[in-house]
Design a protein around this motif. Structure first.
Motif, PDB file in Angstrom:
ATOM      1  N   ASP A 156      -1.550  14.467  -0.494  1.00 54.96           N
ATOM      2  CA  ASP A 156      -2.856  15.091  -0.718  1.00 54.96           C
ATOM      3  C   ASP A 156      -3.290  15.947   0.469  1.00 54.96           C
ATOM      4  OD1 ASP A 156      -3.041  13.977  -3.206  1.00 54.96           O
ATOM      5  OD2 ASP A 156      -4.306  12.290  -2.589  1.00 54.96           O
TER       6      ASP A 156
ATOM      7  N   LYS B  20       0.595   8.899  -1.023  1.00 56.52           N
ATOM      8  CA  LYS B  20      -0.270   9.839  -1.739  1.00 56.52           C
ATOM      9  C   LYS B  20      -1.174  10.570  -0.757  1.00 56.52           C
ATOM     10  CE  LYS B  20      -3.377  10.224  -5.698  1.00 56.52           C
ATOM     11  NZ  LYS B  20      -4.370  11.048  -4.996  1.00 56.52           N
ATOM     12  N   GLU B  21      -1.670   9.847   0.217  1.00 58.31           N
ATOM     13  CA  GLU B  21      -2.528  10.471   1.223  1.00 58.31           C
ATOM     14  C   GLU B  21      -1.776  11.579   1.964  1.00 58.31           C
ATOM     15  OE1 GLU B  21      -4.517   7.705   3.939  1.00 58.31           O
ATOM     16  OE2 GLU B  21      -4.556   9.367   5.384  1.00 58.31           O
TER      17      GLU B  21
ATOM     18  N   MET C 297       0.816  -1.223   0.000  1.00 59.23           N
ATOM     19  CA  MET C 297       0.000   0.000   0.000  1.00 59.23           C
ATOM     20  C   MET C 297       0.849   1.273   0.000  1.00 59.23           C
ATOM     21  SD  MET C 297      -3.129  -0.991  -0.037  1.00 59.23           S
ATOM     22  CE  MET C 297      -4.202   0.249   0.700  1.00 59.23           C
TER      23      MET C 297
ATOM     24  N   TRP D 279       2.207   3.357  -2.246  1.00 56.69           N
ATOM     25  CA  TRP D 279       1.752   4.492  -3.057  1.00 56.69           C
ATOM     26  C   TRP D 279       0.542   5.173  -2.441  1.00 56.69           C
ATOM     27  CZ3 TRP D 279       3.950   7.371  -6.492  1.00 56.69           C
ATOM     28  CH2 TRP D 279       4.962   6.837  -7.316  1.00 56.69           C
ATOM     29  N   GLU D 280      -0.399   4.355  -2.035  1.00 52.75           N
ATOM     30  CA  GLU D 280      -1.646   4.911  -1.511  1.00 52.75           C
ATOM     31  C   GLU D 280      -1.417   5.744  -0.251  1.00 52.75           C
ATOM     32  OE1 GLU D 280      -5.651   2.374  -1.367  1.00 52.75           O
ATOM     33  OE2 GLU D 280      -4.087   1.881  -2.834  1.00 52.75           O
ATOM     34  N   TYR D 281      -0.633   5.187   0.681  1.00 57.36           N
ATOM     35  CA  TYR D 281      -0.407   5.887   1.950  1.00 57.36           C
ATOM     36  C   TYR D 281       0.415   7.161   1.728  1.00 57.36           C
ATOM     37  CZ  TYR D 281      -1.993   1.545   4.217  1.00 57.36           C
ATOM     38  OH  TYR D 281      -2.698   0.452   4.617  1.00 57.36           O
TER      39      TYR D 281
END
Ligand SMILES: *Cc1c(COP(=O)(O)O)cnc(C)c1O
Length: 397
Positions: free
Chosen positions: A36, A32-33, A26, A28-30
């Protein structure tokens, strides 16, 4: 790397690195958060989450994230109250970071040999040194040769394998010494029923790029002691005495981990058990194959140990194999296969030659013969077979 076979055909061989990070979850997702939301720096929910994940994983009460493993060690020593001119027993056959951290506090290392069976710090020599070379004066244990107080033992679990902790804990208890574990290379390894990093007063982890899980750079202090945890948090955040006003009683450090790195850490923690399973599978394949290769001795796993095989390493017997490990390293390099020797025993280094060392012959012998082989979590079976065939092919016929 270009290889010309006998028939003159040019074959391009892919480089096989020693060890590469595996970012397959995960991440990339974390991250990115974080981008963001703008929570990229030293505050943010991922830092707390990462600390909780590490503490829970080891069954410890507290964890404090740090900028790297060396900072974690420095802080753990300070938070344990190690004073300048005190002495700390440490493995001579290990990465330099724990020894450097001892010196940062002004304390001094006493180097202890490796055990021939496990390659880890030799508990018998720890005991021998403390019983024979030290004496109690006014309730304090002192090194007879230097007169300095012995304060702590810093066992380093090297290469993914645990140190034999029971005798070390027993002798530390007998003499009132602090035990600081360096579990940077062995997160997830088990000693008897417990995970390393939960056998001393405090333990340190590293999430450098070459470790079993990574945050790019990062570290962690893990402990059951509220006092050590509080002190560690305080020292790593510039020793701030007031949450609002800039008031300081003591010299602190900026050793914090960023939220961005902690986001990576959370994603990597989720993958840790998978990484260990892959490392163990890679190790089993190597060890099985090397049973057929004279002079290549596979990495040990003690009966009481569950190794993560973080860095798969063999011993090369010059006579039986037909060349020494230096030559083998060079031959494999020419075949685009990256390998690495173990560290120069630290008592041999220019930087630490003047520090006491207790009977460190085994470490020197292991240093002469050990070679670490490619063992990335992402290593393909084809690549591993190429390494095995290269080594078998070089063995004395
Ligand atoms: C990697 C490592 C550390 C810490 O290294 P950092 O790069 O500072 O995170 C400490 N001890 C050992 C034994 C290590 O291998």
């Amino acid at each position: 790397m270009i290889d010309t076979s006998e028939r003159g055909i040019v074959i391009k061989e892919e480089f096989i690195p020693l060890s590469e990070p595996c970012l397959g979850g995960m991440e990339w997702e974390y991250v990115k958060e974080c981008l963001d939301t703008g929570w990229v720096s030293s505050a943010g929910s991922y830092v707390d989450r990462f600390e909780k994940m590490a503490a829970d994983y080891l069954g410890a009460k507290y964890a404090v994230a740090t900028v790297n493993g060396t900072a974690a060690l420095h802080t753990a020593l300070l938070a344990s109250g190690i004073q300048p001119d005190e002495e700390v027993l440490v493995s001579t056959l290990a990465f330099i970071a724990p020894t450097n951290a001892i010196r940062y506090t002004g304390a001094r290392p006493v180097f202890i040999d490796a055990d021939v069976e496990t390659w880890q710090i030799d508990p018998q020599k720890v005991i021998e040194f403390l019983e024979l070379k030290c004496r109690r004066i006014n309730g304090e244990l002192r090194n007879k040769a230097t007169g300095r107080r012995i304060r702590a033992i810093l066992p380093v679990h090297i290469l993914g394998h645990p140190v034999d902790m029971d005798p070390i804990r027993a002798i530390a208890h007998k003499f009132g010494l602090t035990v600081i574990e360096d579990a940077a290379e062995s997160l997830g390894a088990r000693y008897k029923k417990g995970k390393v990093g939960h056998f001393g007063d405090v333990a340190c982890l590293s999430f450098n790029g070459n470790k079993i899980i990574t945050t790019g750079g990062g570290g962690m202090i893990v402990t059951d002691s509220a006092k050590i945890a509080r002190r560690a948090k305080y020292l790593t955040t510039q020793a701030k005495d007031d949450p609002v006003e800039y008031v300081h009683r003591e010299i602190g450090y900026n050793y914090r981990l960023t939220n961005l790195q902690a986001a990576l850490g959370c994603a990597q923690m989720e993958r840790l058990e998978d990484h260990i399973a892959v490392k163990r599978r890679i190790a089993a394949t190597y060890s099985e194959a090397f049973r057929e290769v004279p002079g290549i001795e596979p990495m040990p796993e003690a009966p009481w140990a569950y190794s993560t095989y973080w860095m798969y390493t063999v011993l090369v017997d010059r006579k039986r194999f037909g060349m020494d490990r230096k030559r083998l390293l060079a031959e494999l390099r020419d075949m685009s296969i990256q390998t690495r020797p173990l560290w120069q025993p630290i008592h041999r280094s220019r930087a630490y030659r003047d520090c006491p060392a207790y009977r460190c012959k085994t470490a020197e012998e292991l240093n002469r013969t050990a070679l670490s082989l490619p063992c990335s979590v992402g290593l393909t079976l084809d690549d591993q077979l190429r390494v095995i065939e290269a080594i078998s092919g070089l063995a004395r016929p």
